[in-house]
Design an enzyme around this catalytic site. Structure first.
Site, PDB file in Angstrom:
ATOM      1  N   GLY A  55       0.843  -1.193   0.000  1.00 48.49           N
ATOM      2  CA  GLY A  55       0.000   0.000   0.000  1.00 48.49           C
ATOM      3  C   GLY A  55       0.874   1.237   0.000  1.00 48.49           C
ATOM      4  O   GLY A  55       1.860   1.316  -0.730  1.00 48.49           O
ATOM      5  N   CYS A  56       0.539   2.186   0.836  1.00 47.18           N
ATOM      6  CA  CYS A  56       1.302   3.430   0.928  1.00 47.18           C
ATOM      7  C   CYS A  56       2.739   3.169   1.369  1.00 47.18           C
ATOM      8  O   CYS A  56       2.972   2.553   2.402  1.00 47.18           O
ATOM      9  CB  CYS A  56       0.621   4.360   1.928  1.00 47.18           C
ATOM     10  SG  CYS A  56       1.594   5.809   2.363  1.00 47.18           S
TER      11      CYS A  56
END
Length: 221
Positions: A55-56
């Site tokens: 993800g991030c």
């Protein structure tokens, strides 16, 4: 500012049997390729490389950089078709790249299976192209393997987790051959360390780190 998302930690009891089935090498350079010199000119430290997307990359970097044996965790982009992409381009979801980190680590201190354990336990690998409210192929769960040993370990680990039924839904983590890694812009590097008071950091990354530190307290620097 990125949208908030929640962190998933696999129940320790359910995971214990799966982890026990893996051998954790105590030394050697079995699963990577990078070699760098130590400050001591009379010795050489051999480092391996792992590349993960959860993800991030602000969150992923903050987590992996705290592990003993990790020399460096670099935020960047991989898996796409656009050369030297910018953050703005990757955010469109049209480059094919995933936000990921490249982990330079000492296999004498931490093994690739141990890094995989952190990978699986610090994000939700069952949501396709998203983590929480962050949606797009750039946020996909992905392991970029650097050699056949890493591929074998990642695929075997994924199979065991799926068979154990730890999640209600099947794992959708992509396991693909590493080709090239583009470091992200300077302001993304050590983002949490330099911006811990920023709202996203306080509301999303800090809670993740607190949970991570409790589960992996014996692995921290």
């Amino acid at each position: 500012m990125k949208a908030s998302r929640y962190m998933l930690f696999i129940p320790v009891i359910l995971l214990a049997g799966i982890i026990a089935s893996f051998s954790f090498p105590k030394n050697g350079n079995q699963d990577g390729h990078a070699q760098k010199k130590t400050a001591n000119m009379n010795e050489k430290a051999e480092y391996d490389t792992a590349t993960f997307g959860t993800g991030c990359f602000w969150c992923t970097e903050a987590i992996f950089s705290e592990l003993k044996g990790v020399k460096e965790a670099i935020s960047g982009y991989s898996g796409g078709t656009v050369k030297n992409p910018s953050y703005r381009e990757v955010c469109t979801g049209k480059t094919g790249h995933a936000e990921c980190i490249q982990v330079i680590y000492d296999p004498k201190v931490i093994s690739y299976p141990e890094l995989l354990k952190v990978f699986w336990q610090t994000h939700d690998p069952t949501t396709l192209n998203r983590q929480g409210h962050d949606v797009g192929t750039q946020y996909r769960s992905v392991i970029f393997y650097h050699n056949e040993k890493q591929k074998e370990l990642a695929e075997d680990y994924k199979k065991k987790l799926d068979s154990a039924g730890i999640w209600d839904n099947p794992i959708v983590t992509e396991i693909t051959k590493f080709k090239i890694f583009y470091p992200a812009e300077d302001y993304h590097q050590e983002y949490y360390e330099n911006n811990s008071n920023q709202p996203y950091c306080r509301l999303v990354i800090t809670p993740k780190l607190e949970k991570f530190r409790k589960v992996f307290k014996d692995k921290l620097k």
